[in-house]
Design a protein around this motif. Structure first.
Motif, short mmCIF file in Angstrom:
data_model
loop_
_atom_site.label_atom_id
_atom_site.label_comp_id
_atom_site.label_asym_id
_atom_site.label_seq_id
_atom_site.Cartn_x
_atom_site.Cartn_y
_atom_site.Cartn_z
N TYR A 1 0.83 -1.21 0.00
CA TYR A 1 0.00 0.00 0.00
C TYR A 1 0.86 1.26 0.00
CZ TYR A 1 -2.84 3.74 2.03
OH TYR A 1 -3.45 4.94 2.29
N LEU A 2 1.90 1.29 0.81
CA LEU A 2 2.74 2.48 0.91
C LEU A 2 3.48 2.78 -0.39
CD1 LEU A 2 4.24 2.14 4.51
CD2 LEU A 2 2.51 3.76 3.71
N LEU A 3 3.71 1.75 -1.19
CA LEU A 3 4.40 1.95 -2.47
C LEU A 3 3.43 2.24 -3.62
CD1 LEU A 3 7.10 -0.87 -2.32
CD2 LEU A 3 7.35 1.53 -1.72
N SER A 4 2.15 2.18 -3.37
CA SER A 4 1.14 2.33 -4.42
C SER A 4 0.74 3.79 -4.57
CB SER A 4 -0.09 1.48 -4.09
OG SER A 4 -0.80 2.04 -2.97
N LYS A 5 -0.02 4.06 -5.64
CA LYS A 5 -0.53 5.41 -5.89
C LYS A 5 -1.77 5.69 -5.04
CE LYS A 5 1.09 5.83 -10.68
NZ LYS A 5 0.68 6.08 -12.10
N LEU A 6 -2.00 6.94 -4.73
CA LEU A 6 -3.25 7.34 -4.10
C LEU A 6 -4.42 6.98 -4.99
CD1 LEU A 6 -2.23 10.91 -2.86
CD2 LEU A 6 -2.67 8.95 -1.38
N ILE A 7 -5.55 6.66 -4.39
CA ILE A 7 -6.72 6.36 -5.21
C ILE A 7 -7.32 7.66 -5.71
CG2 ILE A 7 -7.17 4.28 -3.83
CD1 ILE A 7 -9.63 5.77 -2.70
N ALA A 8 -8.08 7.58 -6.79
CA ALA A 8 -8.75 8.76 -7.33
C ALA A 8 -9.93 9.12 -6.43
CB ALA A 8 -9.23 8.48 -8.74
#
Length: 346
Positions: free
Chosen positions: A338-345
Motif C-alpha cells: 500500500y505504501l508503495l502504491s498510488k493514491l486512489i482517485a
C-alpha cells in the motif's frame, strides 16, 4: 530464528499503558524511531507522529496504530482493605476475573494484586458461580498486609491510581502469540518494523507518510486530531475482530468494510483488495459490529480524508487475546504494498 515483530510485541505488551497513562510505552516507541533517524513529534494529548518524507510532499498519507490498552482505575478503597475498580475501555469484568494486576501510585510505586470476585470461595458463598461479575462484586486483593482503608492509603494507594493487567505473553512453537493487549500493540509492532524496513533499505516512498502512534483509542479519540491538511488517505491499523459469523481468522490480514460507525471508504477498500490479490497476500473482508477505530474517530471529528481499516486477525478481543505470526506477516506485506502504491482517485 528470532522474529523481530514478535520480539517487539513481547516488549510492548509488558510495558503497562492503560489509556491515560501511556508515557513509558510512548517513550519506548519514540526511542526506537529516534535510533533510526526518523523525525518525530509529540502532540499535546501525548501521541507520537513519525514522518518519512516522500517524492510527493503536496499529498500525504497517514497510518495509525494505538499503543494505549484496556485497564482500570481505583474507584474506591474499601473498608476491608480491598479495591473497587472503574474500567478504562470497552470490556467486561468477567474478562479480567482471576487476573494479576499492578497498581501505580501517584508517587510511582508499583503494588501488585489479583482481581477476584468478592464471592470467590465456593466453601463460603453459595452464589460463587452465579453472582454477577460487576463493579460491586469484583475487587482487587492486594499483595500487602492490609486489613482496612487506612493501611492501604499508607502504601500510597489512592482513588484515581491506574491499574494495569498482567499480559501473560506467550509465544508457542506453532507460531501463536497469546497475550493481553495485542489490541493494538501487535499493530504498533508491525508499523515499527515497517518503518525500520523503509529506512534501512533506503526505500523512497511516493508520498510523504506520517505514522501516528495514538494513545487514546480505547476511549474513542486517539486519532481524531494532528492530521495534516495535506493528508489524503488515512489508514488505521488495528485488530481484526473474530467470532461467530465473522470471516476474519488468525492467519490473514482483515480488511474492514464496515463497523459500528458505518462503511469505510469503498475506493480504498477496493484498492487494498487489489493489492492483496496482486501480491498473493492472504486477506479476509469483514464487518465488525461493535467496533470503532482511530480512522472513524478522525472522520467524526470532521477531517476531509479517505479512511480505511485493516489489521491482523485476533481471537478473543478485549480478553486474553491470540493471533498467529502468519497474520502479522500478511498485514505487513499489505501495508508495504500500500505504501508503495498510488493514491486512489477521489
Amino acid at each position: 530464528m528470532v522474529n523481530e515483530k514478535v520480539e517487539l510485541i513481547k516488549q510492548l505488551v509488558q510495558i503497562p499503558s492503560p489509556s491515560g497513562n501511556t508515557g513509558k510505552v510512548m517513550q519506548f516507541v519514540e526511542d526506537y524511531f529516534t535510533e533510526l533517524g526518523v523525525q518525530t513529534k509529540r502532540n499535546r494529548k501525548g501521541g507520537l507522529v513519525a514522518t518519512i518524507p516522500g517524492k510527493d510532499n503536496d499529498q500525504h498519507r497517514m497510518l495509525t496504530a494505538h499503543v494505549d490498552t484496556l485497564g482500570a482505575m481505583v474507584k474506591e478503597i474499601k473498608a476491608n482493605g480491598r479495591l473497587k475498580l472503574d474500567l478504562i475501555g470497552g470490556f467486561r469484568y468477567n474478562a479480567i476475573e482471576g487476573e494479576y494486576c499492578q497498581i501505580e501510585t501517584a508517587q510511582g510505586e508499583l503494588i501488585t494484586g489479583t482481581i477476584l470476585m468478592r464471592q470467590t470461595s465456593v466453601h463460603v458463598y453459595k452464589d460463587a458461580g452465579t453472582a454477577e461479575r460487576n463493579q460491586e462484586n469484583m475487587e482487587v486483593r492486594l499483595d500487602a498486609k492490609v486489613e482496612n482503608a487506612e493501611q492501604v492509603r499508607k502504601l500510597g494507594i489512592e482513588v484515581g491510581d491506574f491499574v494495569s493487567f498482567d499480559p501473560r505473553v506467550q509465544v508457542t512453537d506453532t507460531g501463536f502469540i497469546k497475550s493481553r493487549h495485542l489490541d493494538d500493540k501487535a499493530s504498533v509492532a508491525i508499523l515499527m518494523k515497517l518503518v525500520k524496513k523503509i529506512v534501512t533499505e533506503g526505500v523512497r516512498l511516493p508520498y510523504t507518510t506520517h505514522f501516528l502512534i495514538s494513545n487514546n483509542e480505547e476511549i474513542g479519540y486517539g486519532g481524531n486530531s494532528n492530521i495534516p491538511p495535506e493528508a489524503v488517505e488515512y489508514l488505521a491499523v488495528d485488530m481484526g475482530a473474530m467470532g461467530d459469523g465473522q470471516a476474519t481468522d488468525e492467519y490473514t490480514v482483515s480488511i474492514c468494510v464496515k463497523d459500528a460507525t458505518g462503511p469505510y471508504h469503498l475506493g480504498l477498500r477496493k484498492h487494498l483488495v487489489q493489492l492483496a490479490e496482486a501480491n498473493q497476500i492472504g486477506y479476509q473482508l469483514d464487518i465488525y459490529p461493535y467496533y470503532g477505530s482511530d480512522a472513524s474517530a478522525a472522520l467524526t471529528a470532521g477531517h476531509d480524508i479517505i479512511h480505511g481499516l485493516i489489521g491482523p486477525g485476533i481471537d478473543s478481543s478485549h480478553a486474553y487475546e491470540r493471533t498467529h505470526i502468519d497474520a502479522l506477516e500478511q498485514t505487513e506485506l499489505l501495508l508495504y504494498s500500500y505504501l508503495l502504491s498510488k493514491l486512489i482517485a477521489y
